[in-house]
Design an enzyme around this catalytic site. Sequence first.
Site, PDB file in Angstrom:
ATOM      1  N   ARG A 110       0.848  -1.192   0.000  1.00  0.00           N
ATOM      2  CA  ARG A 110       0.000   0.000   0.000  1.00  0.00           C
ATOM      3  C   ARG A 110       0.885   1.244   0.000  1.00  0.00           C
ATOM      4  O   ARG A 110       1.953   1.254   0.627  1.00  0.00           O
ATOM      5  CB  ARG A 110      -0.827  -0.040   1.281  1.00  0.00           C
TER       6      ARG A 110
ATOM      7  N   SER B 189      -7.843   0.808   3.509  1.00  0.00           N
ATOM      8  CA  SER B 189      -8.288   0.293   2.214  1.00  0.00           C
ATOM      9  C   SER B 189      -9.461  -0.663   2.400  1.00  0.00           C
ATOM     10  O   SER B 189      -9.703  -1.150   3.512  1.00  0.00           O
ATOM     11  CB  SER B 189      -7.125  -0.455   1.558  1.00  0.00           C
TER      12      SER B 189
ATOM     13  N   THR C  94      -9.875   0.220  -9.575  1.00  0.00           N
ATOM     14  CA  THR C  94      -8.902  -0.693  -8.977  1.00  0.00           C
ATOM     15  C   THR C  94      -8.942  -1.921  -9.861  1.00  0.00           C
ATOM     16  O   THR C  94      -9.834  -2.045 -10.686  1.00  0.00           O
ATOM     17  CB  THR C  94      -9.370  -1.016  -7.538  1.00  0.00           C
TER      18      THR C  94
ATOM     19  N   GLY D 292     -13.732  -1.796  -6.691  1.00  0.00           N
ATOM     20  CA  GLY D 292     -15.049  -1.255  -6.339  1.00  0.00           C
ATOM     21  C   GLY D 292     -15.098  -0.489  -5.038  1.00  0.00           C
ATOM     22  O   GLY D 292     -16.171  -0.353  -4.449  1.00  0.00           O
TER      23      GLY D 292
ATOM     24  N   ASP E  83      -7.901   8.271   0.563  1.00  0.00           N
ATOM     25  CA  ASP E  83      -8.526   7.264   1.438  1.00  0.00           C
ATOM     26  C   ASP E  83      -8.332   7.581   2.927  1.00  0.00           C
ATOM     27  O   ASP E  83      -8.915   6.919   3.784  1.00  0.00           O
ATOM     28  CB  ASP E  83      -7.964   5.864   1.142  1.00  0.00           C
TER      29      ASP E  83
HETATM   30  O1  DON Z   1      -7.984   0.957  -1.287  1.00  0.00           O
HETATM   31  C1  DON Z   1      -9.169   1.170  -1.488  1.00  0.00           C
HETATM   32  O2  DON Z   1     -10.046   0.610  -0.885  1.00  0.00           O
HETATM   33  C2  DON Z   1      -9.570   2.131  -2.590  1.00  0.00           C
HETATM   34  N1  DON Z   1      -8.533   3.091  -2.835  1.00  0.00           N
HETATM   35  C3  DON Z   1      -9.911   1.353  -3.794  1.00  0.00           C
HETATM   36  C4  DON Z   1     -10.578   2.207  -4.830  1.00  0.00           C
HETATM   37  C5  DON Z   1     -11.415   1.371  -5.711  1.00  0.00           C
HETATM   38  O3  DON Z   1     -11.489   0.179  -5.611  1.00  0.00           O
HETATM   39  C6  DON Z   1     -12.231   1.992  -6.723  1.00  0.00           C
HETATM   40  N2  DON Z   1     -12.583   0.950  -7.700  1.00  0.00           N
HETATM   41  N3  DON Z   1     -13.362   0.703  -8.428  1.00  0.00           N
END
Ligand code: DON
Length: 558
Positions: free
Chosen positions: A95, A440, A369, A461, A411
């Site tokens: 990360r 995350s 993602t 997602g 985030d």
């Molecule tokens: O780490 C995470 O949970 C987010 N930054 C992920 C973002 C995400 O999955 C958006 N995707 N469709």
Amino acid sequence: MPFRPFLALVLALTLGPTLALPLGAQPPGGVVVSQERLASEAGAQVLREGGSAVDAAVATAFALAVVHPAAGNLGGGGFLLSRPTRGQASFIDFRESAPASAHPRMWLKADGAYDEARHHESLASVGVPGTVAGLREAWRREGRLPWARLVAPAVRLAREGFALSENQAASLAEQLPAFARHAPTLAQFSREGKPLRAGDRLVQRDLARTLQRLAKDWTDFYRGRTAALIVRDMAANGGPITAQDLRGYRPVRREPLRGTYRGFELLAAPPPSSGGQVLIESLNILEGFDLKAAGSGSPAAVHLGAEALRRAFADRAQFLGDPASAGDIPLARLLSKAYAAELRATIRPDRASASDPSRFTWEPDRPHTTHLSVLDRAGNAVSLTYTLEESYGLKRIVPGAGFLLNNELGDFNAVPGLTDATGRIGTVPNLARPGRRPLSSMCPVILVKGGSVVMVSGSPGGRTIPATVLNTVLNVVDFGMGARAAVDAPRFHHQWLPDRIQVEADLPAATREALKAMGHTLKEVPKQGCAQVILVRGGQAEGAADTKRWSDSGVASE
Ligand code: DON
């Protein structure tokens, strides 16, 4: 236990169509599933040459950084869960981390007001990228083929280019206004400012050169020319990442979170992801209900699933953050069967409960993602999810280096203590601090039975990720589906707040009506997530790519 065809046949005849093939037994060949067929093929070729599951995952991930720039990346971060046939399962946390200058109030204006654009759309939203170091660490431990061999397909795809699919062309065209704010990015992803079309070749020369350097020496990213290009861009534009931040970046090996569900062992993502906590806590709650009798897509199954997720997400909000500095996360309690029983007792079978909006609310989901699943012929499995946070991250390449920067620090919670109706939360465990990793929801998962891997799953997602993964697990374990059906079945999601069930549009109308009658508010979406699943049934590995939202997703076999 060795696979016995006769036993399989008897089981198939006795258990009927849903369990026609028993889960488990060794696969005869390897499989790679990812969001781009070209990348899956790069991984499968590595398997054909005798590479391990980790080798294939590394090659696929590098290839995705070229052919799926929306989320495949060098400039972002993620999580790699590995379950080798021999040896310990491991989890590599790569990360992104906050730079040394980070602090909880870094996205506030001088007058103390929250600056959303600064939090999500400026260089101050960029975390120190972890992907290259993370892939290298996985390879160092479990790789078999030479490192340069694994980077080579990505170098070729970037240098020679590849023909854009309809999907890719449409996705790039949609982002053109954002790319247009930064000339080098526009130059890389358009034809002199005009949208690229399906069938056009996307050649990325700077990216090819960067990959070539990394093939020779991965440390180039953190202390060589690539690092210098990042630092130069940051310094010239007021960005906070320094040479020291890059030099200091380390991937972290962590113990995977472990759980059980109806006799299956689960390996999932630990903090700083909440993915494993949400998934395992929800499954523990659901274990006390007979979902199989309720049936897939039934009002009872969706209601109970949503109520379980509601409770797990409330705990996520309260407790989860980077374990290095967020204080005590009471994981043992959150993941215990006894705690799940307490929560289960608060669920009414026929009535929605209410989330308490005075605690916190949430920000909307921001795509994107990507996930890849790999199983090799020896039964070694890798489940890898990585991201730039939003689609194309900051939508800004590093000039001269050709890769996109993430905006992952979005985030982190926006403002300490501020919880408001627009969807912000201000809890302490997820405030920005030097070196801290933002919370995350990514949820790479592996299911094991009788000592063998039976399922690999994961999805993009945002906060819907653990719910999408949960759906795939329930579809296999409770509803006896094969990989294809488990990916295709309509999905649902609940994240505590906003207090509503998100459902895919193809969930039966009767179920939707029944859920409303129970007091649920529904939000209909065309599609949720993009799950890439491998299932081992009847001695065969079945890969199922999710083409519901992204038609390039594809399976490649060894
Ligand atoms: O780490 C995470 O949970 C987010 N930054 C992920 C973002 C995400 O999955 C958006 N995707 N469709």
